[in-house]
Write a protein that holds these residues in place. Structure first.
Motif, mmCIF file in Angstrom:
data_model
loop_
_atom_site.group_PDB
_atom_site.id
_atom_site.type_symbol
_atom_site.label_atom_id
_atom_site.label_comp_id
_atom_site.label_asym_id
_atom_site.label_seq_id
_atom_site.Cartn_x
_atom_site.Cartn_y
_atom_site.Cartn_z
ATOM 1 N N ASP A 190 0.885 -1.234 -0.210
ATOM 2 C CA ASP A 190 -0.154 -0.024 -0.011
ATOM 3 C C ASP A 190 0.784 1.013 -0.158
ATOM 4 O OD1 ASP A 190 -2.786 -1.060 -0.179
ATOM 5 O OD2 ASP A 190 -2.894 -1.073 2.303
ATOM 6 N N ILE A 191 1.843 1.325 1.604
ATOM 7 C CA ILE A 191 2.901 2.371 0.708
ATOM 8 C C ILE A 191 3.657 2.523 -0.307
ATOM 9 C CG2 ILE A 191 4.575 3.351 1.945
ATOM 10 C CD1 ILE A 191 2.313 3.791 3.426
ATOM 11 N N ALA A 192 3.772 1.090 -0.760
ATOM 12 C CA ALA A 192 4.633 1.408 -2.140
ATOM 13 C C ALA A 192 4.014 2.163 -3.670
ATOM 14 C CB ALA A 192 4.828 -0.369 -3.015
ATOM 15 N N THR A 193 2.927 1.937 -3.139
ATOM 16 C CA THR A 193 1.842 1.959 -4.386
ATOM 17 C C THR A 193 1.861 3.455 -3.964
ATOM 18 O OG1 THR A 193 0.490 -0.025 -4.294
ATOM 19 C CG2 THR A 193 -0.484 2.290 -5.393
ATOM 20 N N MET A 194 1.788 4.355 -2.909
ATOM 21 C CA MET A 194 1.171 5.828 -2.748
ATOM 22 C C MET A 194 2.212 6.269 -3.418
ATOM 23 S SD MET A 194 0.601 7.364 1.285
ATOM 24 C CE MET A 194 -0.781 6.345 1.411
ATOM 25 N N GLY A 222 15.566 -1.000 -4.087
ATOM 26 C CA GLY A 222 15.784 -1.103 -2.744
ATOM 27 C C GLY A 222 14.768 -2.518 -2.486
ATOM 28 N N ILE A 223 15.226 -3.069 -1.005
ATOM 29 C CA ILE A 223 14.553 -4.060 -1.039
ATOM 30 C C ILE A 223 14.393 -4.169 0.684
ATOM 31 C CG2 ILE A 223 15.560 -6.628 -0.128
ATOM 32 C CD1 ILE A 223 17.480 -6.218 -2.421
ATOM 33 N N ILE A 224 12.916 -5.079 0.730
ATOM 34 C CA ILE A 224 12.525 -5.133 1.909
ATOM 35 C C ILE A 224 12.840 -7.146 2.481
ATOM 36 C CG2 ILE A 224 10.201 -4.940 3.491
ATOM 37 C CD1 ILE A 224 9.294 -2.386 2.436
ATOM 38 N N VAL A 228 5.622 1.080 7.504
ATOM 39 C CA VAL A 228 6.487 1.411 8.225
ATOM 40 C C VAL A 228 8.424 1.565 7.621
ATOM 41 C CG1 VAL A 228 8.041 2.770 10.085
ATOM 42 C CG2 VAL A 228 5.290 2.623 10.905
ATOM 43 N N ALA A 229 7.869 -0.142 7.239
ATOM 44 C CA ALA A 229 9.466 0.057 6.754
ATOM 45 C C ALA A 229 9.439 0.230 5.362
ATOM 46 C CB ALA A 229 9.255 -2.033 6.490
ATOM 47 N N MET A 230 8.026 0.583 4.606
ATOM 48 C CA MET A 230 9.076 0.790 3.193
ATOM 49 C C MET A 230 8.717 2.748 2.830
ATOM 50 S SD MET A 230 8.416 0.037 -0.244
ATOM 51 C CE MET A 230 8.649 1.428 -0.968
ATOM 52 N N ARG A 231 8.264 3.435 4.095
ATOM 53 C CA ARG A 231 8.396 4.407 4.439
ATOM 54 C C ARG A 231 9.699 4.975 4.163
ATOM 55 N NH1 ARG A 231 9.295 8.773 2.957
ATOM 56 N NH2 ARG A 231 8.242 10.596 3.552
ATOM 57 N N LEU A 232 10.279 4.162 5.347
ATOM 58 C CA LEU A 232 11.980 4.493 5.999
ATOM 59 C C LEU A 232 12.557 4.319 4.125
ATOM 60 C CD1 LEU A 232 14.189 4.417 7.559
ATOM 61 C CD2 LEU A 232 13.587 2.183 8.295
ATOM 62 N N THR A 246 11.650 4.415 1.266
ATOM 63 C CA THR A 246 11.781 5.505 0.735
ATOM 64 C C THR A 246 12.789 6.494 0.957
ATOM 65 O OG1 THR A 246 9.045 6.559 1.555
ATOM 66 C CG2 THR A 246 8.677 5.152 0.208
ATOM 67 N N LYS A 247 12.543 7.305 2.498
ATOM 68 C CA LYS A 247 13.431 7.967 2.438
ATOM 69 C C LYS A 247 14.795 7.439 2.526
ATOM 70 C CE LYS A 247 10.443 9.727 6.313
ATOM 71 N NZ LYS A 247 10.557 9.885 8.238
#
Length: 333
Positions: A87-91, A122-124, A301-305, A307-308
């Motif tokens: 969801d955050i990746a899409t955002m 990047g990779i999660i 939160v991991a995805m948002r981190l 992206t930063k």
């Protein structure tokens, strides 16, 4: 014209504009007149043009693609995390490549290298065991890596988790408050830091704080599966164990059904606390008391981190700890 051969040059020619203008339209650049934008979009739609992500990545040095390594796509814990990531990746307009690692450290290293060869930005990483080989791969990675719901005692990479020590300590405290003094700790592999260095530590701290002696015979290392839990139930009962802290819901469901199939009443005769509060915890009867983790939020939160870090923004906390809760249902008194 065959669809697979449509290029940005074809769109530009049919629209009567430059390729640079088409590129600005595709990238949402506002410095394009509306009439021109409408004309280009109409041609894109007519030709069914799909931008080549690889080609765009070569030009911009970004593919807007993130790799996600998941140990088991059928595991409710990790699939809930993956939803938050997606969801955050899409955002933020990133595409996801999901790779299953079968919870195998050797395969995890291979998958990591495969994703990097695809030029992901990047990779999660979601996995249960971080060994030295994997740490070395993380350190030499050409792109940033963030761990979600995964711990590493050496803090090699940024991560998002809950405080697993305190969470297990809290649930063990509750079982002791209910009058139990022979409580089992049941987990998957103790090679995994999350079990050995965090969850088991919380269990031991609770016993110590409550004046209960630690007995290593009450620590059960299993395969972490439903069948492992089911097969363990009889042995737990024969050893006069009256309660258990279990590290995953599938394992706990196996123990629960193993008990009830042997006419052992849960929670009157045996109390059970699990750790992830996935759908399984609410699907079984009696429903399982559990630690509640913000699984979706851990992924988000991991995805948002990530992206930063990818955008070289300021990161105040590389190892984020989110809150947890305890829900007592019908598997405890």
């Amino acid at each position: 014209m065959e669809k697979q051969n449509v290029t940005i040059y074809d769109v530009a020619r049919e629209s009567g504009v430059s390729m640079a203008t088409v590129s600005r339209v595709l990238n949402g650049n506002s410095n394009v007149r509306q009439a021109t934008k409408d004309k280009v979009l109409a041609v894109i739609n007519e030709l069914d043009y799909r931008p080549n992500a690889v080609a765009r990545g070569l030009a911009s040095k970004k593919t807007t693609t993130v790799g996600v390594i998941i140990p088991d796509v059928t595991d409710g814990y990790f699939s809930s995390l993956a939803r938050g990531i997606d969801d955050i990746a899409t955002m933020y307009k990133y595409n996801i490549i999901l790779a299953n690692s079968d919870d195998n450290p050797e395969k995890e290293a291979t998958v990591l290298n495969t994703l990097q060869s695809k030029q992901v930005d990047g990779i999660i990483f979601m996995g249960n065991e971080i060994n030295n080989k994997l740490r070395a791969e993380f350190k030499r990675s050409s792109c940033p890596i963030v761990m979600a719901g995964s711990v590493d005692t050496s803090y090699t990479s940024p991560s998002v988790n809950i405080n697993y020590v305190d969470a297990v300590k809290d649930e063990t405290n509750r079982l002791i408050e209910h009058g139990n003094n022979k409580i089992a700790f049941i987990s998957g592999s103790l090679r995994q830091a999350i079990n050995k260095d965090y969850r088991l530590k919380g269990y031991k701290e609770s016993l110590k704080d409550n004046g209960v002696d630690f007995d290593d015979k009450l620590v059960f290392e299993t395969e972490g599966t439903y069948d492992a839990g089911y097969n363990l139930a009889e042995s737990l009962w024969k050893q006069k164990i009256t309660a258990a802290v279990v590290t995953n819901d599938e394992l706990a469901a196996g123990i629960l059904n193993g008990m009830t199939d042997r006419n052992i009443s849960v929670p009157e005769d045996f109390e059970l606390f699990t750790s992830n509060n996935t759908k399984i915890a609410k699907m079984v009867r009696p429903q399982l008391s559990s630690i509640t983790q913000p699984l979706y939020d851990i992924g988000a939160v991991a995805m948002r981190l990530l992206t930063k870090i990818m955008n070289k923004e300021k990161v105040d906390d590389r190892n984020v700890i989110l809150g947890y809760g305890i829900v007592e249902r019908k598997s405890t008194r």
